[in-house]
Write a protein that holds these residues in place. Sequence first.
Motif, PDB file in Angstrom:
ATOM      1  N   ASP A 302     -38.367  55.261  58.293  1.00  0.00           N
ATOM      2  CA  ASP A 302     -39.269  54.878  57.219  1.00  0.00           C
ATOM      3  C   ASP A 302     -40.519  55.749  57.229  1.00  0.00           C
ATOM      4  O   ASP A 302     -40.986  56.199  58.286  1.00  0.00           O
ATOM      5  CB  ASP A 302     -39.664  53.407  57.370  1.00  0.00           C
ATOM      6  N   GLU A 303     -41.077  55.988  56.039  1.00  0.00           N
ATOM      7  CA  GLU A 303     -42.227  56.885  55.917  1.00  0.00           C
ATOM      8  C   GLU A 303     -43.461  56.361  56.648  1.00  0.00           C
ATOM      9  O   GLU A 303     -44.338  57.134  57.029  1.00  0.00           O
ATOM     10  CB  GLU A 303     -42.560  57.094  54.440  1.00  0.00           C
ATOM     11  N   ILE A 306     -42.772  57.705  60.392  1.00  0.00           N
ATOM     12  CA  ILE A 306     -42.297  59.065  60.680  1.00  0.00           C
ATOM     13  C   ILE A 306     -43.336  59.885  61.441  1.00  0.00           C
ATOM     14  O   ILE A 306     -42.980  60.767  62.235  1.00  0.00           O
ATOM     15  CB  ILE A 306     -41.894  59.778  59.366  1.00  0.00           C
ATOM     16  N   ALA A 338     -38.951  64.147  52.238  1.00  0.00           N
ATOM     17  CA  ALA A 338     -38.640  62.729  52.083  1.00  0.00           C
ATOM     18  C   ALA A 338     -37.500  62.538  51.087  1.00  0.00           C
ATOM     19  O   ALA A 338     -37.307  63.336  50.163  1.00  0.00           O
ATOM     20  CB  ALA A 338     -39.874  61.973  51.612  1.00  0.00           C
ATOM     21  N   LYS A 358     -39.732  55.535  50.717  1.00  0.00           N
ATOM     22  CA  LYS A 358     -39.174  56.841  51.084  1.00  0.00           C
ATOM     23  C   LYS A 358     -38.784  56.822  52.563  1.00  0.00           C
ATOM     24  O   LYS A 358     -39.318  56.062  53.371  1.00  0.00           O
ATOM     25  CB  LYS A 358     -40.195  57.960  50.841  1.00  0.00           C
ATOM     26  N   GLU A 359     -37.854  57.711  52.905  1.00  0.00           N
ATOM     27  CA  GLU A 359     -37.391  57.857  54.278  1.00  0.00           C
ATOM     28  C   GLU A 359     -37.304  59.337  54.640  1.00  0.00           C
ATOM     29  O   GLU A 359     -37.278  60.201  53.759  1.00  0.00           O
ATOM     30  CB  GLU A 359     -36.009  57.199  54.464  1.00  0.00           C
ATOM     31  N   PHE A 360     -37.252  59.589  55.930  1.00  0.00           N
ATOM     32  CA  PHE A 360     -37.113  60.953  56.435  1.00  0.00           C
ATOM     33  C   PHE A 360     -35.924  60.995  57.395  1.00  0.00           C
ATOM     34  O   PHE A 360     -35.754  60.107  58.222  1.00  0.00           O
ATOM     35  CB  PHE A 360     -38.379  61.405  57.169  1.00  0.00           C
TER      36      PHE A 360
END
Length: 505
Positions: A302-303, A306, A338, A358-360
Amino acid sequence: MALSRKKKIIIGAVVAVVIIAVVVISVVATRKEEPEVVTVTIDTRPELKQTVTASGEVRPVRYIKLTSEVPGRIEEIYVTAGDMVTKGKPLVRVDPTQLQSSQEAQWAATQASINDVQNARNAVNSAQQALVVAEAAVAAARQQVVSSQTAVDRAQVEVNTAQRELKRSTELIESWVASRFEYDTARDRLDTAKIALETAKANLEAQKIAVKEATERATQQRIAVKDAQTSIKSSEMRASQQSAMLRGQTSQRSKATQLSPLNGVVADIPTRVGEFAVAGLSTTPLMTIADMSQINVEVNVDETEINNVKVGQEAKVKVDALGDKEIKAVVTQKNPLAISKSDQTGGLSNRVNVQEAKEFKVTLELKDLSEDIQNALRPGMSSTATITTDTKQNVLAVPLEAIVEKAPASASPAPTVAGSVPAASPGGEKPKAQKGVYIVEGNKVRFIEVTTGITGEADIEVTSGVKPKMEIVRGPSRVLKTLKDGMTIKRQTKKPGNANGNEAS
């Protein structure tokens, strides 16, 4: 005896007063009830780990999606999904008839070009032999010129001798010493010598012309040799071109049977026997081979977490198919771009959705795999990684449930439990929340602001504001929201769901 109306009114009034008194006493008693709380004593933790948990899937470091390199109908597939294959093992065979015909035609063209090279070499040899003959003729002609020049010089000497004798005879005959016969003889000898001289000169000129002609023939033969050598180069280039095309056709013919490029497991076979395999821009996918000797796990972080993840951090990975087994891993890559949770393709997008999380993508390499675990892992298996982002020793920490966030005095006075968001001020600016705990002093509580550090699974580091051995309120959360400075509390004697009694140290 019936009661009078007056007595009934008095009795009713007394009953009403009693009821009112009971209600008032109950309200007062309720207001004076002390809230029951769970307390703990602040202590130093030997070790506190901050972790980030993310889910993803198993991915091999090397995997190849085999595609058809030559067109043709698939005649045979030698493996099935899940088979272990070694490098060089036959996997798929397409119909080689057309490829073999093209290879044979190219072989014939290559042989013809090789014959042309041999013919050109023979022509060069012939031209070189002719050049040798021409150069020998030039040398012979030049030798003849030398001989002719010698003959001219000899004839010139004869002329000079005849002229002297004629002169001497003339003088003698004028002195009446010699006869007329001697004079005529000397004159004839001079004429003969002159004729011989002219003949020698003519022969010399003829020999010079012969040398020139022989030289020209030799020059022409040299040009012929160069032309023949150029023809050899052209023939050799054509032969090399045809040989290269033959190698290409041979390579294409060999690709009719697709071999495994690596050791691994057959992950997917999207084609079937009888389908026509297309090569080129829209090539037909044949199968996917995954090298499971080195395995990664790709997870989406999860942003909000990160920034805590760094390359080189250690992690524990659990694969759903393996139950509770934990596998050691190390973070090897953190993707800087992202991706939206609803759009897993990644990349920059012209469409911006600020409300979507957003995710990484983070890649972890699995370490110290036992043989049974390595053989059990398959590409695409669901997994969960717990990444240790920070570790501290001998840390002063409190339970997460004990942290309370309350708005400044100028804003709403109602405190909130850690994790909730304080209300915004009327001006639209969010007030800066105060983070702290309620310490217990006797039977009363007092709010004290603290500074926090890393967060563990159940505890959070406190860097300032409290000291070891302080007693603080842990919960329950519904009670923490109602506490105020100076409020009297009651310690919980038995924690719900826990038979061990009081949790206070």
